[in-house]
Motif scaffolding. Structure first.
Motif, PDB file in Angstrom:
ATOM      1  N   SER A  30     -31.220 -12.401  62.082  1.00  0.00           N
ATOM      2  CA  SER A  30     -31.660 -13.327  61.035  1.00  0.00           C
ATOM      3  C   SER A  30     -32.011 -14.702  61.604  1.00  0.00           C
ATOM      4  O   SER A  30     -31.349 -15.219  62.499  1.00  0.00           O
ATOM      5  CB  SER A  30     -30.569 -13.488  59.985  1.00  0.00           C
ATOM      6  N   THR A  32     -32.005 -17.383  59.710  1.00  0.00           N
ATOM      7  CA  THR A  32     -31.324 -18.380  58.876  1.00  0.00           C
ATOM      8  C   THR A  32     -29.820 -18.231  59.011  1.00  0.00           C
ATOM      9  O   THR A  32     -29.293 -17.119  58.958  1.00  0.00           O
ATOM     10  CB  THR A  32     -31.734 -18.209  57.396  1.00  0.00           C
ATOM     11  N   TRP A  34     -26.159 -18.005  57.999  1.00  0.00           N
ATOM     12  CA  TRP A  34     -25.405 -17.610  56.808  1.00  0.00           C
ATOM     13  C   TRP A  34     -24.592 -18.776  56.257  1.00  0.00           C
ATOM     14  O   TRP A  34     -24.520 -18.977  55.048  1.00  0.00           O
ATOM     15  CB  TRP A  34     -24.467 -16.459  57.173  1.00  0.00           C
ATOM     16  N   HIS A  58     -16.251 -18.191  51.696  1.00  0.00           N
ATOM     17  CA  HIS A  58     -17.468 -17.387  51.668  1.00  0.00           C
ATOM     18  C   HIS A  58     -18.435 -17.841  50.572  1.00  0.00           C
ATOM     19  O   HIS A  58     -19.650 -17.737  50.715  1.00  0.00           O
ATOM     20  CB  HIS A  58     -17.120 -15.905  51.481  1.00  0.00           C
ATOM     21  N   ALA A  63     -26.630 -19.009  52.841  1.00  0.00           N
ATOM     22  CA  ALA A  63     -27.640 -17.935  52.968  1.00  0.00           C
ATOM     23  C   ALA A  63     -26.893 -16.608  52.985  1.00  0.00           C
ATOM     24  O   ALA A  63     -26.722 -15.980  54.027  1.00  0.00           O
ATOM     25  CB  ALA A  63     -28.479 -18.120  54.224  1.00  0.00           C
ATOM     26  N   GLN A  64     -26.457 -16.192  51.813  1.00  0.00           N
ATOM     27  CA  GLN A  64     -25.568 -15.048  51.703  1.00  0.00           C
ATOM     28  C   GLN A  64     -26.173 -13.747  52.228  1.00  0.00           C
ATOM     29  O   GLN A  64     -25.438 -12.833  52.622  1.00  0.00           O
ATOM     30  CB  GLN A  64     -25.171 -14.857  50.230  1.00  0.00           C
ATOM     31  N   SER A  65     -27.489 -13.652  52.257  1.00  0.00           N
ATOM     32  CA  SER A  65     -28.118 -12.410  52.716  1.00  0.00           C
ATOM     33  C   SER A  65     -28.273 -12.348  54.232  1.00  0.00           C
ATOM     34  O   SER A  65     -28.666 -11.319  54.780  1.00  0.00           O
ATOM     35  CB  SER A  65     -29.493 -12.244  52.064  1.00  0.00           C
ATOM     36  N   SER A  66     -27.966 -13.426  54.925  1.00  0.00           N
ATOM     37  CA  SER A  66     -28.145 -13.480  56.372  1.00  0.00           C
ATOM     38  C   SER A  66     -27.036 -12.714  57.100  1.00  0.00           C
ATOM     39  O   SER A  66     -25.912 -12.596  56.607  1.00  0.00           O
ATOM     40  CB  SER A  66     -28.144 -14.933  56.848  1.00  0.00           C
ATOM     41  N   ASP A  67     -27.367 -12.237  58.296  1.00  0.00           N
ATOM     42  CA  ASP A  67     -26.369 -11.559  59.129  1.00  0.00           C
ATOM     43  C   ASP A  67     -26.022 -12.392  60.361  1.00  0.00           C
ATOM     44  O   ASP A  67     -25.400 -11.900  61.296  1.00  0.00           O
ATOM     45  CB  ASP A  67     -26.881 -10.180  59.571  1.00  0.00           C
TER      46      ASP A  67
END
Length: 244
Positions: A30, A32, A34, A58, A63-67
């Motif tokens: 990613s 971006t 997280w 959390h 950017a909650q969808s980032s890994d």
């Protein structure tokens, strides 16, 4: 100073941390971060390696969808980077130890500048901020990661302050006036807590005299109503003349 996408990246550059790659350079994909929402440059830490199981914020991740977590966010939460920084700057009088790290201290970050102010020194920074951009992080508990939550300030007259878990927005001139009103009562022997909430000890009121107290209380009451954030900062860093 190079462009920074987040407070973590700004802080890391200010203290001379330009890289903090993951073990064996196993980068996440990613772009971006997280945690802070900044650009990872494709060189972020895998989320599972960067965030410890003990991390509880959390819901603060941007950017909650980032890994991926950017190198700066990991570095500014790591104990080894803190220990190395303290060792490299013995003149600052900072400490290392089992529970001591970046989260333990308050911070002022700016280009070529890093300070970990105590309460008395915060008074000076808030009244006379450094040349922008800068970052103000006030840690009152010493237990929470706050740097990634902060906002970079671009104006000395109006700027954000990360005050523990809250972001306060400060007008410098208003703060100076609020602090002066607060310290006028503090100098008369009233406690900081009583000035903050308006509950004064009767014996101290009698000692000072209502004629002296009342006009000062009217001023501070206006701050309580219109600018509670400013009076909280004044409560945090106010001093008596003999303490200055």
């Amino acid at each position: 100073m190079m462009k920074c996408d987040s407070a973590s990246q700004f802080a890391a550059i200010c203290v001379g941390i330009h890289e903090y790659p993951p073990p064996d350079c196993r980068y996440a994909e990613s772009a971006t971060c997280w945690l802070c929402g900044g650009d990872t440059g494709g060189r972020g830490w895998p989320l599972r390696e960067a965030i410890k199981p003990t991390f509880t914020n959390h819901n603060r991740a941007r950017a909650q969808s980032s890994d991926a977590v950017c190198q700066s966010c990991v570095a500014m939460a790591a104990k080894d980077t803190w220990d190395a920084y303290v060792a490299a700057h013995p003149e600052k009088g900072l400490k290392i130890g089992y529970a001591l790290a970046w989260r333990t201290y308050s911070h002022v970050f700016a280009e070529g500048l890093h300070d970990c102010p105590t309460r008395d020194r915060w008074r000076g920074w808030l009244l006379k901020p450094p040349t922008p951009p800068f970052l103000f992080v006030v840690a009152t508990s010493g237990q929470k990661h706050l740097i990634f939550r902060a906002r970079i300030a671009h104006d000395r007259e109006s700027f954000p302050v990360q005050f523990e878990e809250e972001t306060l927005f400060v007008g410098r001139r208003d703060f100076a006036d609020c602090l002066a009103d607060f310290e006028a009562l503090y100098a008369l022997g009233f406690s900081k807590d009583s000035i903050l909430d308006g509950t004064y000890h009767p014996a101290q009121l009698i000692k000072v005299g209502l004629a002296i107290w009342r006009p000062l209380e009217e001023k501070i009451e206006r701050w309580r109503r219109k600018s509670p954030d400013l009076i909280r900062l004044a409560h945090f860093c106010a001093q008596k003349a003999e303490d200055s």
